[in-house]
Design a protein around this motif. Sequence first.
Motif, PDB file in Angstrom:
ATOM      1  N   PRO A 159       0.824  -1.208   0.000  1.00 28.99           N
ATOM      2  CA  PRO A 159       0.000   0.000   0.000  1.00 28.99           C
ATOM      3  C   PRO A 159       0.855   1.254   0.000  1.00 28.99           C
ATOM      4  CG  PRO A 159      -0.777  -1.580   1.625  1.00 28.99           C
ATOM      5  CD  PRO A 159       0.522  -2.101   1.109  1.00 28.99           C
ATOM      6  N   ARG A 160       0.307   2.338  -0.510  1.00 31.81           N
ATOM      7  CA  ARG A 160       1.062   3.580  -0.650  1.00 31.81           C
ATOM      8  C   ARG A 160       1.561   4.095   0.696  1.00 31.81           C
ATOM      9  NH1 ARG A 160       2.044   7.614  -4.130  1.00 31.81           N
ATOM     10  NH2 ARG A 160       2.174   9.744  -3.336  1.00 31.81           N
ATOM     11  N   VAL A 161       0.707   4.026   1.727  1.00 31.05           N
ATOM     12  CA  VAL A 161       1.100   4.519   3.054  1.00 31.05           C
ATOM     13  C   VAL A 161       2.270   3.714   3.596  1.00 31.05           C
ATOM     14  CG1 VAL A 161       0.344   4.855   5.425  1.00 31.05           C
ATOM     15  CG2 VAL A 161      -1.217   5.385   3.539  1.00 31.05           C
ATOM     16  N   GLN A 162       2.200   2.392   3.443  1.00 26.65           N
ATOM     17  CA  GLN A 162       3.287   1.532   3.924  1.00 26.65           C
ATOM     18  C   GLN A 162       4.583   1.825   3.177  1.00 26.65           C
ATOM     19  OE1 GLN A 162       2.364  -2.637   3.770  1.00 26.65           O
ATOM     20  NE2 GLN A 162       4.516  -3.254   3.913  1.00 26.65           N
ATOM     21  N   ARG A 163       4.493   2.074   1.876  1.00 24.84           N
ATOM     22  CA  ARG A 163       5.676   2.349   1.072  1.00 24.84           C
ATOM     23  C   ARG A 163       6.315   3.668   1.489  1.00 24.84           C
ATOM     24  NH1 ARG A 163       3.498   1.071  -3.472  1.00 24.84           N
ATOM     25  NH2 ARG A 163       2.879   3.168  -4.124  1.00 24.84           N
ATOM     26  N   ILE A 164       5.484   4.685   1.768  1.00 24.47           N
ATOM     27  CA  ILE A 164       6.010   5.986   2.196  1.00 24.47           C
ATOM     28  C   ILE A 164       6.684   5.867   3.552  1.00 24.47           C
ATOM     29  CG2 ILE A 164       5.352   8.315   2.910  1.00 24.47           C
ATOM     30  CD1 ILE A 164       3.206   8.256   0.749  1.00 24.47           C
ATOM     31  N   GLU A 165       6.091   5.102   4.473  1.00 21.53           N
ATOM     32  CA  GLU A 165       6.687   4.922   5.795  1.00 21.53           C
ATOM     33  C   GLU A 165       8.046   4.245   5.698  1.00 21.53           C
ATOM     34  OE1 GLU A 165       3.836   2.774   8.037  1.00 21.53           O
ATOM     35  OE2 GLU A 165       2.579   4.526   8.471  1.00 21.53           O
ATOM     36  N   ARG A 166       8.182   3.257   4.808  1.00 22.61           N
ATOM     37  CA  ARG A 166       9.464   2.571   4.652  1.00 22.61           C
ATOM     38  C   ARG A 166      10.510   3.505   4.061  1.00 22.61           C
ATOM     39  NH1 ARG A 166      13.305  -0.068   6.762  1.00 22.61           N
ATOM     40  NH2 ARG A 166      14.646  -1.134   5.254  1.00 22.61           N
ATOM     41  N   LEU A 167      10.120   4.336   3.098  1.00 17.05           N
ATOM     42  CA  LEU A 167      11.053   5.299   2.526  1.00 17.05           C
ATOM     43  C   LEU A 167      11.551   6.275   3.577  1.00 17.05           C
ATOM     44  CD1 LEU A 167       9.363   6.099  -0.916  1.00 17.05           C
ATOM     45  CD2 LEU A 167      11.455   4.802  -0.526  1.00 17.05           C
ATOM     46  N   GLN A 168      10.651   6.695   4.449  1.00 15.17           N
ATOM     47  CA  GLN A 168      11.053   7.603   5.528  1.00 15.17           C
ATOM     48  C   GLN A 168      12.007   6.916   6.489  1.00 15.17           C
ATOM     49  OE1 GLN A 168       7.220   8.735   7.098  1.00 15.17           O
ATOM     50  NE2 GLN A 168       6.958  10.416   5.627  1.00 15.17           N
ATOM     51  N   THR A 169      11.773   5.632   6.762  1.00 12.86           N
ATOM     52  CA  THR A 169      12.673   4.877   7.637  1.00 12.86           C
ATOM     53  C   THR A 169      14.058   4.742   7.016  1.00 12.86           C
ATOM     54  OG1 THR A 169      10.792   3.616   8.494  1.00 12.86           O
ATOM     55  CG2 THR A 169      12.988   2.691   8.842  1.00 12.86           C
ATOM     56  N   ILE A 170      14.105   4.470   5.708  1.00 13.51           N
ATOM     57  CA  ILE A 170      15.383   4.344   5.015  1.00 13.51           C
ATOM     58  C   ILE A 170      16.146   5.658   5.048  1.00 13.51           C
ATOM     59  CG2 ILE A 170      16.426   4.004   2.739  1.00 13.51           C
ATOM     60  CD1 ILE A 170      14.283   1.908   2.189  1.00 13.51           C
ATOM     61  N   GLU A 171      15.456   6.761   4.828  1.00 14.22           N
ATOM     62  CA  GLU A 171      16.106   8.075   4.885  1.00 14.22           C
ATOM     63  C   GLU A 171      16.645   8.360   6.281  1.00 14.22           C
ATOM     64  OE1 GLU A 171      13.220  10.866   3.565  1.00 14.22           O
ATOM     65  OE2 GLU A 171      13.261  10.203   1.468  1.00 14.22           O
ATOM     66  N   LYS A 172      15.883   7.976   7.301  1.00 13.75           N
ATOM     67  CA  LYS A 172      16.335   8.196   8.680  1.00 13.75           C
ATOM     68  C   LYS A 172      17.554   7.330   8.997  1.00 13.75           C
ATOM     69  CE  LYS A 172      14.757   8.345  13.477  1.00 13.75           C
ATOM     70  NZ  LYS A 172      15.939   7.636  13.991  1.00 13.75           N
ATOM     71  N   GLU A 173      17.557   6.091   8.502  1.00 14.07           N
ATOM     72  CA  GLU A 173      18.712   5.220   8.729  1.00 14.07           C
ATOM     73  C   GLU A 173      19.971   5.807   8.097  1.00 14.07           C
ATOM     74  OE1 GLU A 173      17.833   1.352   7.304  1.00 14.07           O
ATOM     75  OE2 GLU A 173      16.271   0.958   8.777  1.00 14.07           O
ATOM     76  N   HIS A 174      19.827   6.387   6.916  1.00 15.55           N
ATOM     77  CA  HIS A 174      20.980   6.991   6.255  1.00 15.55           C
ATOM     78  C   HIS A 174      21.492   8.187   7.052  1.00 15.55           C
ATOM     79  CE1 HIS A 174      22.858   8.819   2.371  1.00 15.55           C
ATOM     80  NE2 HIS A 174      23.740   8.178   3.106  1.00 15.55           N
ATOM     81  N   LYS A 175      20.584   9.017   7.516  1.00 15.97           N
ATOM     82  CA  LYS A 175      20.983  10.171   8.318  1.00 15.97           C
ATOM     83  C   LYS A 175      21.652   9.739   9.619  1.00 15.97           C
ATOM     84  CE  LYS A 175      19.101  14.284  10.601  1.00 15.97           C
ATOM     85  NZ  LYS A 175      17.859  15.052  10.916  1.00 15.97           N
ATOM     86  N   ASP A 176      21.087   8.726  10.277  1.00 16.56           N
ATOM     87  CA  ASP A 176      21.673   8.225  11.524  1.00 16.56           C
ATOM     88  C   ASP A 176      23.076   7.655  11.291  1.00 16.56           C
ATOM     89  OD1 ASP A 176      19.365   8.960  12.796  1.00 16.56           O
ATOM     90  OD2 ASP A 176      18.516   6.930  12.874  1.00 16.56           O
ATOM     91  N   ALA A 177      23.268   6.966  10.151  1.00 17.35           N
ATOM     92  CA  ALA A 177      24.586   6.397   9.843  1.00 17.35           C
ATOM     93  C   ALA A 177      25.616   7.491   9.622  1.00 17.35           C
ATOM     94  CB  ALA A 177      24.493   5.495   8.612  1.00 17.35           C
TER      95      ALA A 177
END
Length: 463
Positions: free
Chosen positions: A356-374
Motif C-alpha cells: 500500500p502507498r502509506v506503507q511504502r512511504i513509511e518505509r522510505l522515511q525509515t530508510i532516509e532516517k537510517e541513512h541520516k543516523d549512519a
Amino acid sequence: MSVCCGVECVVVIGFSRWLWKRCTYIGSNDSATWPPATPDEFSPIPRICRLILAVYEPDLRHPLHAPPGGYGVNPDLVVKRVTYEQTSGHAPPYLIYTDHHNREIVLAIRGLNLIKESDYKLLLDNRLGRQMFDGGYVHHGLLKSAIWLLNHESETLKSIWISTGKCYKMIFAGHSLGSGVAALLSIIVVNHRDKLGGIPRNLVRCYAVAPARCMSLNLAVKYADVIHSVILQDDFLPRTATPLEDIFKSIFCLPCLMFLICLRDTFIPEDRKLRDPRRLYAPGRMYHIVERKFCRCGRFPPEVRTAIPVEGRFEHIVLSCHATSDHGIVWIEREAEKALQRMKEESGSVSVMSPPRVQRIERLQTIEKEHKDALERAVSLNVPHAVPAKEDVEAEEEHAEHVEVKKEVSSERKPAESTSSSCTQLKSGGGRTNWNDLVAKLFKKSEHRDLLLKDTEVQPTEM
C-alpha cells in the motif's frame, strides 16, 4: 620457573579462546542485530542478479542457466553487449539493457575471469592510499575502469534515458570485480550528472553483488542511498580487508591466507580501523542473505537483513567451507529469489505485487532516517572526512584533491584535452573537479607506467 609456566598457560589459554571464537564465528553474526528487509525494497535484486548472470552467458537465446521465477533476459531489449576484445582490457565485459516493464536502464558488469590477465591487472592496479576521490579513498584500478566505461558509454546511456522521457532509473550493477567498477561508476555519475543528461540522484541506483572493498568508510556511508550491496552468508570478498593485490601475489593457499588475516586483524583495535582513512570497505547499504546457523547442517530458508553499518562492516573473515562458494553469482541469484518468495509469503503479499502507498512511504522515511543516523554515527566516531548531511556540500576535504589534480595535469595534459569545449566544472563532494582533468590524471599515469614496463620488458602481472 613457575612464572614462566604461568605466562605460558596464559598465552595458551588466550590463543585457545581466540581460536574457539574464530572457528565458531559464522557469517550470520555480522548482521545479527539488523532488521529484516521488506519485499518491496529487495524485489529488484533477484532480477538484477539475472541480468548480471546474462553477461556470463555465451548465447542469451539459449542460456546455460534457465531463468527461474518466470523472469529472464529478453535478448531483443539488449541495447549493447561488449566483450573483452572490445574493452581491450580496460573493463570487464558488460551489457546495456532497457527494462520497459520496470522502467529501468541497466548496465550490468561481469565479475573476475580467472583466465583473463586484464582482470588481474585491474585488481593489482592499486596501492594503499594511492587514489583519493570525493573526500575519501578508492581503489585506483577500479576507478580507472569506471571512468573508461563512462567515457565510452555516456552518450549511449544518455540517449536512451532521454528517449524514455527522463523518467527511467539508471541502474549500475556488477558482481565481484564488476561490483567495484559499478559502485565507483555510480559515484562518478552522481557527482558528474551532466555526463548522462543531468539525471537526478534519486534515479541513480547501484547493486553491488558480492562486492569488493573499493572505497573508504566515509564514502561507503555517504552513498548508502545510491549503492546497495548484496552479500550471501559467508562470502569472503566483502570481508577481506587485505589489499586484493597482496592476496593474488601471495604464495599461500587461500584458506591459509584467511587464517593469517584473521590472526592479524584480531590484534587491530576497532577504533584504529575506523580512523584509518585509507582502509577500504564494501560500499553502501548492506543486504545480507542468511541461510545457515551455528551447529546446524544444511541450508535453511534464507532471510535477508539490511542496515547501513558503520562499525563492524563485515570486518571478520569467516573460516567456513562456504566462504568461496557463497561468492558465486549463480548461488546468490537462487538464494535471493528464494528469500524474496519467502518474504512475500510471510507478509501475505504473494498476489499483491506492491505494498500500500502509506506503507511504502513509511518505509522510505525509515530508510532516509537510517541513512541520516549512519552519517551522524560516522561523525561521532571521528571517521576521517565524514561530515553531516547538511555540511556535505560545503566540505573542504576535496580541496586537496583538486589542487593535486590541477598540479599534475597542468604539465601533462594533451593539447586536445586542454582545448576541449566539453570541459565542464562539476561538483564532487565539497569541492569542484574537472572531468577532463580527472581522466588525464588517471590515464596519463597509466600510459607512463606502461611505457616503463615496455622499456624494461617487465610483464604487467609481475607489478
